[in-house]
Scaffold this active site. Sequence first.
Site, short mmCIF file in Angstrom:
data_model
loop_
_atom_site.label_atom_id
_atom_site.label_comp_id
_atom_site.label_asym_id
_atom_site.label_seq_id
_atom_site.Cartn_x
_atom_site.Cartn_y
_atom_site.Cartn_z
CB ILE A 157 -2.03 -8.17 5.46
CG1 ILE A 157 -2.54 -6.72 5.48
CG2 ILE A 157 -1.00 -8.42 6.56
CD1 ILE A 157 -1.57 -5.65 4.99
CB ALA A 161 5.68 11.97 7.05
N PRO A 212 16.08 -0.54 3.27
CG PRO A 212 18.03 0.68 3.72
CD PRO A 212 16.61 0.49 4.18
CD GLU A 229 10.45 -3.27 4.61
OE1 GLU A 229 10.37 -2.86 5.76
OE2 GLU A 229 9.72 -2.87 3.69
N GLY A 286 4.38 -24.49 -25.96
CA GLY A 286 3.06 -24.72 -25.35
C GLY A 286 3.14 -25.35 -23.98
N GLY A 329 6.36 -4.41 -1.93
CA GLY A 329 7.62 -3.87 -1.39
C GLY A 329 8.02 -2.58 -2.07
N GLY A 330 7.06 -1.89 -2.69
CA GLY A 330 7.34 -0.68 -3.47
C GLY A 330 7.40 -1.04 -4.94
C1 LIG Z 1 0.68 -10.46 -2.97
C2 LIG Z 1 0.85 -9.16 -2.24
C3 LIG Z 1 1.36 -9.16 -0.95
C4 LIG Z 1 1.48 -7.95 -0.24
N1 LIG Z 1 1.91 -7.98 1.07
C5 LIG Z 1 1.81 -6.84 1.80
C6 LIG Z 1 2.06 -6.87 3.21
O1 LIG Z 1 2.41 -7.91 3.79
N2 LIG Z 1 1.90 -5.71 3.92
C7 LIG Z 1 1.53 -4.54 3.31
O2 LIG Z 1 1.40 -3.54 4.01
N3 LIG Z 1 1.30 -4.48 1.99
C8 LIG Z 1 1.43 -5.60 1.21
N4 LIG Z 1 1.18 -5.56 -0.13
C9 LIG Z 1 0.82 -4.27 -0.74
C10 LIG Z 1 1.83 -3.72 -1.71
O3 LIG Z 1 2.98 -3.27 -1.04
C11 LIG Z 1 1.15 -2.63 -2.52
O4 LIG Z 1 0.24 -3.28 -3.38
C12 LIG Z 1 2.10 -1.77 -3.33
O5 LIG Z 1 2.90 -0.97 -2.50
C13 LIG Z 1 1.37 -0.86 -4.34
O6 LIG Z 1 0.32 -0.15 -3.74
P1 LIG Z 1 -1.14 -0.19 -4.41
O7 LIG Z 1 -1.48 -1.60 -4.67
O8 LIG Z 1 -2.05 0.61 -3.56
O9 LIG Z 1 -0.96 0.53 -5.81
P2 LIG Z 1 -1.05 2.11 -6.09
O10 LIG Z 1 -0.23 2.81 -5.10
O11 LIG Z 1 -2.47 2.48 -6.24
O12 LIG Z 1 -0.35 2.19 -7.51
C14 LIG Z 1 -1.02 1.95 -8.76
C15 LIG Z 1 -0.04 2.26 -9.89
O13 LIG Z 1 0.32 3.65 -9.84
C16 LIG Z 1 1.72 3.76 -9.79
N5 LIG Z 1 2.11 4.92 -8.99
C17 LIG Z 1 1.69 5.27 -7.74
N6 LIG Z 1 2.30 6.40 -7.34
C18 LIG Z 1 3.15 6.75 -8.33
C19 LIG Z 1 4.08 7.82 -8.51
N7 LIG Z 1 4.28 8.74 -7.57
N8 LIG Z 1 4.76 7.89 -9.68
C20 LIG Z 1 4.56 6.96 -10.64
N9 LIG Z 1 3.72 5.94 -10.53
C21 LIG Z 1 3.02 5.83 -9.39
C22 LIG Z 1 2.20 2.47 -9.14
O14 LIG Z 1 3.56 2.23 -9.42
C23 LIG Z 1 1.26 1.47 -9.77
O15 LIG Z 1 1.74 1.11 -11.04
C24 LIG Z 1 1.11 -6.73 -0.87
C25 LIG Z 1 0.64 -6.74 -2.18
C26 LIG Z 1 0.49 -7.93 -2.86
C27 LIG Z 1 -0.06 -7.90 -4.25
#
Ligand SMILES: Cc1cc2nc3c(=O)[nH]c(=O)nc-3n(C[C@H](O)[C@H](O)[C@H](O)COP(=O)(O)OP(=O)(O)OC[C@H]3O[C@@H](n4cnc5c(N)ncnc54)[C@H](O)[C@@H]3O)c2cc1C
Length: 385
Positions: free
Chosen positions: A161, A183, A245, A247, A345, A368-369
């Site tokens: 977060i 949902a 949109p 975000e 380097g 952000g997705g």
């Molecule tokens: C620095 C940082 C700040 C963040 N800030 C916030 C915040 O303020 N609030 C918040 O709520 N979240 C936050 N996040 C979370 C962020 O939005 C999620 O990390 C992100 O949405 C991916 O989710 P995950 O890490 O669980 O990866 P996963 O969902 O486990 O994904 C792992 C891999 O599988 C792939 N994948 C998953 N589903 C599919 C699919 N259907 N088809 C193809 N590939 C797929 C993904 O693209 C990824 O490559 C933050 C993350 C970071 C690193």
Amino acid sequence: MKHSLAIQEEITLFKKTIEAFAKKEIEPFYNKWEEEGMIPKEFWKKLGDAGLLCVDLPEQYGGIGAPFQFAAGIVDEFSRLGYYSISGNLAVHSNIVAHYILNSGTEEQKLRYLPKMASGDFIGAVAMTEPGAGSDLQGIRTTAVPLPSGEYRISGSKTFISNGQNFDFVIVVAKTNTAVPAAKGTTLFIMDAESPGLTKGKKLKKIGLHSADTSELFFDNVIVSHKQILGEVDSGFITLMKELPRERTILAVGACGAMEGALAMTIDYLHEREAFGKPLSNLQVIRHKIAEMVTEAKVNRAYVNHCLALLAENQLSTADASIAKLSATEAQGRVVDGCLQLFGGYGYMEEYPISRAYTDARVQRIYGGTSEIMKEIISKDILGK
Ligand SMILES: Cc1cc2nc3c(=O)[nH]c(=O)nc-3n(C[C@H](O)[C@H](O)[C@H](O)COP(=O)(O)OP(=O)(O)OC[C@H]3O[C@@H](n4cnc5c(N)ncnc54)[C@H](O)[C@@H]3O)c2cc1C
């Protein structure tokens, strides 16, 4: 409605004031904040005093009613200047959290939170992601159980977060009806930081964005009043989707600023650095590489500006915003990598800002997705489900 060229000119002037602010209030301290892993809270107050938070909110809620392009210009400029930790966390606060409240909050919620967000007295965060649910938010496990008193009892945890240490309140996504898919059974709650049972977990160590505080959160039977529900009960996903949109576009804006900043510092370096008796900027292979990268940055900038104009008119679709996010953040990855290569380097040395541009860019394709999820959204829009 002002002509877009007139808006562009005003934004250019506005960015000059942001640059002057950054020179005084950020440049002398930024490296220290990155080392300490924290942007101090007092800095948020300075942002508020300088009128750099929530500028697009209506005046009655503390903003100046500026078009969204101005709010985006702040993220853009901080990214161009290389202050990626600030632009990222500020975007969450001003461009995401404030808009959830503005567009879905009650009048009481708007008056309670928005003016203080604009002044920097309150820092906002949003907590969707959980250890077991990121891309697939349907998998969230945090629950909010209604009590006879009308309050809700929230239990669960969140991770990654942004503003996770500094926030004064956080918008929490929780399941209110576990019998139906998330949902249809999810609600958003505004939770104040001092709520008993809410613990800010440890500040997570990241490969980049060091001074952007990112944390886990734990909810141990946190009691929240029904007045803190944001939007409708069981309709949290609809509230979240309405803001997608904006975000996605703001992340694309940051990508454009970051590319332009990285290219500018690289071009300067290429004029100075000599090899084989002449500046690197004279070598054709390098000249072509710069031409390629500037082309990529400019084409993305044009599309992102187009999306910003549509967003200002409430006409931007989630699919088009996803195209902007996918294209601009992937381009950012390629461009900062190409720029770092041209520093040789030195590019690998922390002392050179291009190294930070490189490490800080990586997350843009994840948060952000992810890029993969953007492709899912875009392909569904084109081909159907
Ligand atoms: C620095 C940082 C700040 C963040 N800030 C916030 C915040 O303020 N609030 C918040 O709520 N979240 C936050 N996040 C979370 C962020 O939005 C999620 O990390 C992100 O949405 C991916 O989710 P995950 O890490 O669980 O990866 P996963 O969902 O486990 O994904 C792992 C891999 O599988 C792939 N994948 C998953 N589903 C599919 C699919 N259907 N088809 C193809 N590939 C797929 C993904 O693209 C990824 O490559 C933050 C993350 C970071 C690193």
